[in-house]
Design an enzyme around this catalytic site. Structure first.
Site, PDB file in Angstrom:
ATOM      1  CB  SER A 174      81.764  57.011  86.831  1.00  0.00           C
ATOM      2  OG  SER A 174      80.069  56.900  87.216  1.00  0.00           O
ATOM      3  CG  HIS A 179      94.521  62.512  66.137  1.00  0.00           C
ATOM      4  ND1 HIS A 179      94.538  62.401  66.687  1.00  0.00           N
ATOM      5  CD2 HIS A 179      92.980  63.271  66.676  1.00  0.00           C
ATOM      6  CE1 HIS A 179      94.250  63.058  68.329  1.00  0.00           C
ATOM      7  NE2 HIS A 179      92.877  63.503  68.073  1.00  0.00           N
ATOM      8  CG  ASP A 193      81.981  49.533  88.264  1.00  0.00           C
ATOM      9  OD1 ASP A 193      80.770  49.157  88.345  1.00  0.00           O
ATOM     10  OD2 ASP A 193      82.445  50.682  87.171  1.00  0.00           O
TER      11      ASP A 193
END
Length: 474
Positions: A248, A423, A323
């Protein structure tokens, strides 16, 4: 008194002592770690840097002034007319600034962060203490007090699984959990990665539980900063083994952490939004629109999407199809079983995925790609997803081969060090140039499915341990 009764009484007293040790009287607790307690030697890596709050703030304002075209060192004096206009403008804006400040520090803060209300904390205290007891007794949790650079004390709980990492080695990976606006680590989102076998570090927002301060964005970011430093420098987890999980509104601090520390291993966002403004306008009166927008932008600028695009590592978005909290749709069903087409169209996680893919793969997401991903996002269940995937005949093997071929080609052609990050090849990737519209649609659907997973759950439903997964890696 018999020996057995004495032992029982001793155990009872010991339990009372333990409960007192991790109760909510956190003021006298010794400080375990400060934001500037960095004992690891400097290696030039961003995980080893130690910027003070003053220096960081100064840097932000230097960049801000530079973007406005101003000279931050020697600014020439303005003319008298310009100064008068500036003064009049400030006078005109003063009432709205005062109204915005008053709203942000009263009703606004309680609406955005209801967990910081004193009455809620008092009402939940028995449950929070039970949650602490469970974490300490069952998972051998270790509570610690951290001090952020603004002086706020941050309440944390660490569960270490490194001694028994499990068959898949999950315990060697640390999951830092960022709770929602009414969540506490004692009874929050950390239960899913914890039961899945990972090492877990939970913390409470400023003003929540044992943490001091107020949960404004800058205070939240400062708290997240000391939590990450604690994980790297005191708990000694390698950055690549640290996963940030935000649920959230916790997506703001989660994306801030991965933006500030891009070498962190992965990011998982659960039931998160892209921007707070659309959600705030949904619940406030239409006549307050100007005041609401200004208040959010000045005091609660939770720019999750912007921060997400600054992270170069693996990302997984968890979208909950039932949701109604992070959705701006007007036709959310009242019952979970009453799913109808279009229920997920207003979910702000859709914009989060589109922003991420457009930033990382702009050629794929141009026109046809964005259209087909938007259509795919309307699918509210696995059957609809699979049907759309089959309709466009997406070949997963071809998509993987195309992405790997592009990466290998860039490895041979690009010698610039800035093109490579922690990465691998930095984003954006211009893969897809020269492909047909059909192939771009297939590649867009493949990437969307790898970055977003649907869950048939409401916003506040606890995440099942099997639903907590690490992001896809190429």
């Amino acid at each position: 008194m018999c020996v057995i009764c004495f032992v029982k009484a001793l155990v009872h007293v010991f339990k009372i002592y333990l409960t007192a040790n991790y109760s909510y009287n956190f003021r006298s607790w010794p400080v375990d770690f400060r934001w500037d307690d960095l004992h690891a030697p400097s290696t030039g890596n961003s995980s080893q840097r130690a910027l003070t709050c003053a220096a960081a703030a100064a840097g932000v304002w230097l960049l801000h002034d530079a973007a406005l075209g101003g000279d931050t060192l020697t600014r020439p004096p303005r003319g008298a007319r310009s100064q008068v206009q500036c003064l009049l403008q400030q006078i005109r804006e003063l009432p709205s600034q005062l109204a915005s400040y008053a709203l942000a520090h009263s009703l606004g803060r309680w609406l955005v962060y209801p967990g910081s209300m004193f009455l809620m904390t008092r009402a939940l205290m028995p449950l929070l203490q039970q949650g602490q007891e469970r974490l300490v007794d069952r998972y051998r949790g270790r509570r610690a007090k951290l001090v952020a650079c603004d002086g706020n004390e941050i309440d944390t709980m660490f569960m270490d699984r490194r001694q028994h990492p499990g068959s898949h080695g999950r315990g060697l990976c640390l999951v830092i959990c960022c709770e929602g606006n009414a969540g506490f680590y004692e009874m929050g989102c950390l239960s899913a990665p914890l039961e899945a076998g990972y090492s877990v570090l939970g913390w409470n927002h400023p003003g929540f539980g044992g943490s001091t301060g107020a949960p404004f964005p800058q205070h939240d970011a400062n708290a997240m900063d000391v939590v990450v430093k604690y994980a790297l420098h005191r708990l000694n987890f390698p950055p690549a083994h640290v996963v940030v999980y935000g649920w959230s509104i916790g997506g703001f601090t989660a994306t801030w952490a991965t933006m500030t520390y891009p070498e962190l291993g992965a990011l998982v966002l659960d039931a998160t939004f892209d921007d707070l403004v659309p959600l705030a306008l949904k619940v406030m009166p239409q006549s307050w629109k100007g005041l609401v927008v200004r208040t959010v932008r000045e005091h609660f600028n939770l720019n999750v999407a912007e921060q997400l695009c600054c992270y170069p590592g693996p990302v997984l978005l968890l979208r909950r199809t039932q949701d109604d909290v992070v959705s701006t749709s007007n036709h959310i069903p009242s019952m979970p079983s009453c799913q109808v087409e279009g229920d997920v169209e207003g979910n702000r996680g859709n914009e989060l995925l589109l922003r991420l893919l457009q930033h990382r793969y702009p050629s794929v997401m141009a026109r046809e790609g964005r259209t087909v991903v938007t259509r795919w996002l309307r699918a509210s269940n696995l059957a609809q997803e699979t049907a759309l995937y089959a309709r466009y005949r997406v070949d997963d093997e071809w998509c993987l081969a195309t992405l790997r071929s592009y990466r290998e080609r860039c490895q041979k052609e690009l010698d610039d060090a800035e093109a490579w990050g922690p990465h691998g090849l930095s984003f954006p990737w211009f893969v897809g140039q020269g492909l047909s519209a059909r192939r771009r649609r297939q590649l867009a659907l493949f990437l969307a499915r790898r970055h977003l997973k649907n869950l048939e759950a409401t916003h506040c439903s606890p995440l099942e341990p099997e639903d907590f997964q690490l992001p896809w890696r190429l």
